[in-house]
Design an enzyme around this catalytic site. Structure first.
Site, PDB file in Angstrom:
ATOM      1  N   ASP A  31       0.844  -1.197   0.000  1.00 29.39           N
ATOM      2  CA  ASP A  31       0.000   0.000   0.000  1.00 29.39           C
ATOM      3  C   ASP A  31       0.879   1.246   0.000  1.00 29.39           C
ATOM      4  O   ASP A  31       2.047   1.203   0.383  1.00 29.39           O
ATOM      5  CB  ASP A  31      -0.961   0.023   1.197  1.00 29.39           C
ATOM      6  CG  ASP A  31      -0.255   0.128   2.543  1.00 29.39           C
ATOM      7  OD1 ASP A  31       0.803  -0.512   2.709  1.00 29.39           O
ATOM      8  OD2 ASP A  31      -0.744   0.857   3.429  1.00 29.39           O
ATOM      9  N   GLU A  40       0.082  -0.936   5.901  1.00 30.38           N
ATOM     10  CA  GLU A  40       1.160  -0.356   6.706  1.00 30.38           C
ATOM     11  C   GLU A  40       0.963   1.149   6.860  1.00 30.38           C
ATOM     12  O   GLU A  40       1.122   1.693   7.946  1.00 30.38           O
ATOM     13  CB  GLU A  40       2.520  -0.649   6.061  1.00 30.38           C
ATOM     14  CG  GLU A  40       3.706  -0.434   7.003  1.00 30.38           C
ATOM     15  CD  GLU A  40       4.191   1.000   7.079  1.00 30.38           C
ATOM     16  OE1 GLU A  40       4.901   1.339   8.031  1.00 30.38           O
ATOM     17  OE2 GLU A  40       3.861   1.820   6.173  1.00 30.38           O
TER      18      GLU A  40
END
Ligand code: BES
Ligand code: MN
Ligand code: MN
Length: 462
Positions: free
Chosen positions: A88, A158
């Site tokens: 991400d 994250e």
């Protein structure tokens, strides 16, 4: 090792074009509009692992974005390395400051990257960095020179605090069992000065809301009498740091790890020029906690920062309004021993206590994570240091970083396994900012160094 390195150099161009393909998918975890793209990226990662030769690959759904898991066991008696990374990325805003669109990767040369760098959101943080592991793995498998068992865990949350990863690790302890965790999601000092990250700060991220009157008011009719929440919020925030840059929240420093004079002296030996730092940032002075160097201020000392602040009228032209509400997003970067939950509570209590009666306040915690330090006297650190020595031709310097990767402390708590933070980015690659990029030198250097790590680690663990 020669065969692996030969394979890597023969496949260099493909390695870059594959990464660029992944960089085209906008896997912005913070914005639900991109949930589909996060899933697409997870599938891309899974397919890449399979193509690289990974025997078992699975995409695990979570209540949030999926976790990609890969497993390649060659011999149960060999050590197992778990590679962690995140697919991400941060939102690319503000878009107008990008020289080329964030999800249309291009290679451009820069002063620091004369060989060229890939410009795209996620190029360095962390798609470009975890993909180095996929490609190094491919090379080791293809040349039959993989000396360890490998597990991959590439997550998609994250950048929003790895919300569901703690539970995922708890639920899959057995599957994730390993001897060491290897992460490339940090930086080196420069392309001439390799370093290994040995510390990360913790984090507590909150949003605050200050409300004055029950509706927006005419700033002439009511102004002068009614509290302006933007003004109040500014005052409250300003009061949280004193003139020496110390945070005034009671108890804020109570648990801070005291770093010894010797260790402080050692960390200040790392090459650093304040003039160059200021020049690079376009500032004439820094403004940190008194009594500490910039290196210390950004690694072993906690801080409190306003990440965003808004309210009232921010459109074109002027509108006379006394706003009802003001908001801010605030982060505290924490150091070892400061617990994120406790710091969130301390902040909340203090913030409520300093609010004048003319307003009401709300505090919403977002996410948090604990600080981590990694030891340098372990086989894994030695394996990383020797690997960098082999590919950079220079000894790597251990450096504590100011950023956060909450999963590192969680891995230690849940899996009881230590991490090595062997990243290859540069601080000047402007991760999280417009025009994020990742040097081709760094991408290739990482791919070349990783097989050395595996070989060294296997040898040292014998
Ligand atoms: N890779 C970074 C952390 C990092 C960057 C560590 C540079 C060391 C050097 C990571 O993706 C990140 O941005 N983490 C967030 C924390 C998260 C909880 C949002 C951060 O540090 O802001
Ligand atoms: Mn990252
Ligand atoms: Mn990041």
């Amino acid at each position: 090792m020669q065969n692996v390195q030969k394979y890597i150099s023969e496949n260099k161009d493909r390695y870059v074009s594959e990464l660029m393909e992944m960089l085209r998918i906008p896997s912005i975890s913070a914005d639900p509009k991109y949930n589909g793209d996060c899933k697409k990226t997870a599938d891309f990662v899974a397919a890449s692992l399979k193509k690289a030769g990974c025997k078992t690959v699975k995409v695990f759904p979570t209540p949030g974005h999926p976790v990609v898991y890969g497993e390649h066991i060659i011999d149960k008696s060999k050590p197992t390395v778990l590679v962690y990374g995140h697919y991400d990325v941060q939102p690319p805003d503000p878009l107008e400051l990008w020289e080329s669109p964030p999800f249309e990767p291009v290679i451009k040369k820069t002063k620091i990257h004369p060989q060229g760098a890939i410009f795209a959101r996620g190029s360095c943080d962390d798609k470009g960095q975890f993909y180095m592991h996929v490609k190094a793995f491919e090379a080791m498998v293809a040349t039959k020179e993989l000396p360890c068992n490998v597990k991959f865990m590439i997550e998609g949350e994250e950048e929003i605090g790895s919300k569901h990863l703690g539970d995922f690790c708890e639920a899959n302890k057995k599957m994730l069992a390993c001897d060491v965790i290897l992460i490339s999601d940090t930086s080196i000092i420069s392309n001439k000065t390799p370093s290994i990250c040995v510390g990360l700060r913790g984090l507590s991220y909150l949003e605050v809301e200050v409300t004055g009157a029950n509706r927006d008011l005419h700033s002439g009719v009511y102004g002068g009498a009614v509290a302006n929440p933007l003004q109040v919020l500014s005052e409250m925030i300003a009061s949280m740091k004193d003139k020496n840059g110390k945070i005034t929240i009671p108890g804020f420093y109570d648990d801070v790890e005291i770093v010894s004079k010797t260790e402080r002296a050692a960390m200040n030996k790392a090459p650093f020029s304040l003039t160059a730092y200021q020049k690079d940032l376009g500032i004439r002075d820094t403004r940190g906690e008194k009594g500490y160097t910039v290196i210390e201020q950004t690694s072993i000392r906690p801080t409190l920062e306003v990440n965003g602040m808004w309210g009232g009228y921010i459109g074109e032209g002027a509108k006379t309004v006394l706003p009802s509400k003001a908001f801010a997003k605030i982060s505290m970067r924490l150091v070892p021993n400061q617990k994120s939950d406790k710091m969130t509570k301390l902040f909340t209590k203090h913030f409520q206590s300093i609010a004048p009666k003319s307003v009401t306040v709300k505090v919403r915690p977002h996410h948090g994570g604990e600080a981590a330090v990694t030891p340098t006297n372990t086989p894994e650190y030695k394996a990383a240091a020797m690997a960098m020595k082999a590919t950079f031709g220079k000894e790597a310097i251990p450096v504590r970083s100011g950023g956060s990767i909450p999963i590192v402390a969680l891995f230690e708590k849940v899996l009881k396994v230590k991490t090595v933070l062997m990243g290859f980015g540069l601080d000047s690659d402007v991760i999280h900012s417009p025009n994020e990029h990742y040097g081709l030198f760094n991408y290739y250097k990482g791919i070349e160094t990783i097989p050395h790590f595996f070989a060294n680690y296997a040898a040292l663990r014998k």
